[in-house]
Design an enzyme around this catalytic site. Structure first.
Site, short mmCIF file in Angstrom:
data_model
loop_
_atom_site.label_atom_id
_atom_site.label_comp_id
_atom_site.label_asym_id
_atom_site.label_seq_id
_atom_site.Cartn_x
_atom_site.Cartn_y
_atom_site.Cartn_z
CG ASP A 164 -0.26 -0.22 2.51
OD1 ASP A 164 0.49 0.68 2.93
OD2 ASP A 164 -0.43 -1.29 3.12
CD GLU A 206 2.73 -6.69 -1.67
OE1 GLU A 206 2.68 -5.98 -0.66
OE2 GLU A 206 2.12 -7.78 -1.77
CG ASP A 252 3.66 -2.91 6.17
OD1 ASP A 252 2.69 -3.34 6.80
OD2 ASP A 252 3.62 -1.89 5.45
N1 SPD Z 1 -4.96 -7.60 10.90
C1 SPD Z 1 -4.29 -6.64 10.10
C2 SPD Z 1 -2.82 -6.82 10.02
C3 SPD Z 1 -2.30 -6.02 8.89
C4 SPD Z 1 -0.89 -5.67 8.99
N2 SPD Z 1 -0.38 -5.05 7.79
C5 SPD Z 1 -1.00 -3.87 7.39
C6 SPD Z 1 -0.40 -3.28 6.17
C7 SPD Z 1 -0.38 -1.80 6.24
N3 SPD Z 1 0.67 -1.26 5.47
#
Ligand code: SPD
Length: 285
Positions: A88, A108, A157
Site C-alpha cells: 500500500d 511485495e 509490514d
Molecule cells: N490484521 C491486520 C494486520 C495487517 C498488517 N499489515 C497492514 C499493512 C499496512 N501497510
C-alpha cells in the site's frame, strides 16, 4: 432508497469490527488473494485483503509511523532499508522522512496490491514512485535467502499469518532476515494484537527470541484492527531501542500524527497481562 450497508471483519467467529459502508470502490481477485477497497463513513477508504482490514485512510498513521520511526531512530545512519509486504506504500512514505535513507527495497508478493493502492489510496501510496524506491515483485521468503549483510533496517509490514503471509512468520524466515542485516542493523515486524491475537503474538515473540538477542515488543492503538491495540516487535543483535538521532526525532515529532519522543519511550511499556503472556517477571516488593 437509502442503503444501510455495514462491513464486519469477523475475528475467530467471536468478535468483529463493524463499519458503515458508503460505497465499494474496487473488488477483484489477484493471483494471491481477494482485494477490496471500500469507502467507509468513519475511517474513509479502507483496503481489505481476503476480507481483512489492512489499512484505512483515517487510522493508517498509527501503524505506519510505528513500524518506521521506532526502529529507524534506533539506527544512527540507516541508508538501505528493506520493506517486506507493505504494497500500500504507507511504510515507504514514512521511511522517506529519514534523510539518511538512500534506497528502499519494497519486496511485495502481489503487484495487484500496489496497483490498487496507487489507484484508490493516493494519500497512502503517494511515494511508491519515489526515485529512492526499488520495487521487487517476489515472495520475500525466497528473496531474503539471497540477501546477506545487505540492509541497515528490515521492516516486515506483512498481512496476518494466514494465506500468502504464513511463510513470513517462521524461524527460518527470521533467521534469513537477521542474516540480511548489516552490522548494527535493526528489524521491526508487525506482530499482531496482544488483545485479540494472543496465541499468535506469543508464538511470534517466542520465534523472534530464538533468532535475535534483543527482542522488544511495542504497542499502539490501531482502531480498525482486532482488539484495537496492536503490536510490533523491535529486534537487533545488540542495539537497544532508543532515539540515537535526537534532531531528527524532533523534526518527525513536528509533523507526525502519533509519534513523538514521549511516545517512543511509552510504546515499550509492557502491560502486566502481556508480561504474563510472555512469562516475564512483574515487580516484586
Ligand atoms: N490484521 C491486520 C494486520 C495487517 C498488517 N499489515 C497492514 C499493512 C499496512 N501497510
Amino acid at each position: 432508497l437509502v442503503l444501510d450497508i455495514w462491513f464486519t471483519e469477523k475475528h475467530e467467529d467471536k468478535q468483529g469490527i463493524t463499519l458503515k459502508v458508503k460505497k465499494t470502490l474496487y473488488s477483484g481477485v489477484s493471483e494471491f488473494q481477494k482485494i477490496d477497497v471500500i469507502d467507509t463513513e468513519a475511517f474513509g477508504r479502507m483496503l481489505l485483503l481476503d476480507g481483512l482490514v489492512m489499512t484505512t485512510e483515517k487510522d493508517e498513521f498509527y501503524y505506519h509511523e510505528m513500524i518506521s520511526h521506532i526502529p529507524l531512530l534506533t539506527h544512527l545512519n540507516p541508508e538501505r532499508v528493506l520493506i517486506i509486504g507493505g504494497g500500500d506504500g504507507g511504510t515507504i512514505r514514512e521511511v522517506l522522512r529519514h534523510p539518511s535513507v538512500k534506497e528502499i527495497v519494497l519486496c511485495e508478493i502481489d503487484e495487484a496490491v500496489i496497483d490498487v493502492s496507487r489507484d484508490y489510496l493516493p494519500s497512502i501510496a503517494c511515494c511508491l514512485d519515489d526515485p529512492k524506491v526499488d520495487i521487487h515483485i517476489e515472495d520475500a521468503v525466497e528473496y531474503i535467502k539471497g540477501q546477506k549483510n545487505a540492509f541497515d533496517a528490515v521492516l516486515i509490514d506483512s498481512t496476518d499469518p494466514l494465506g500468502p503471509g504464513v511463510g513470513l512468520f517462521t524461524e527460518e524466515f527470521y533467521t534469513n532476515v537477521k542474516e540480511s542485516l548489516r552490522e548494527n542493523g535493526v528489524m521491526a515486524a508487525q506482530t499482531e494484537s496482544p488483545v485479540a491475537c494472543q496465541k499468535e503474538f506469543k508464538l511470534i515473540n517466542a520465534l523472534l527470541n530464538k533468532v535475535f538477542s534483543v527482542v522488544k515488543p511495542y504497542f499502539a492503538p490501531v482502531p480498525t484492527y482486532p482488539g484495537g491495540n496492536w503490536s510490533w516487535t523491535f529486534c537487533s543483535q545488540g542495539l537497544q531501542p532508543e532515539i540515537r538521532n535526537e534532531a531528527l526525532a524532533i523534526e518527525l515529532e513536528k509533523t507526525s500524527k502519533y509519534f513523538n519522543r514521549d511516545i517512543y519511550k511509552a510504546v515499550f511499556a509492557v502491560p502486566n497481562y502481556v508480561k504474563d503472556l510472555m512469562a516475564l517477571p512483574k515487580a516484586v516488593k
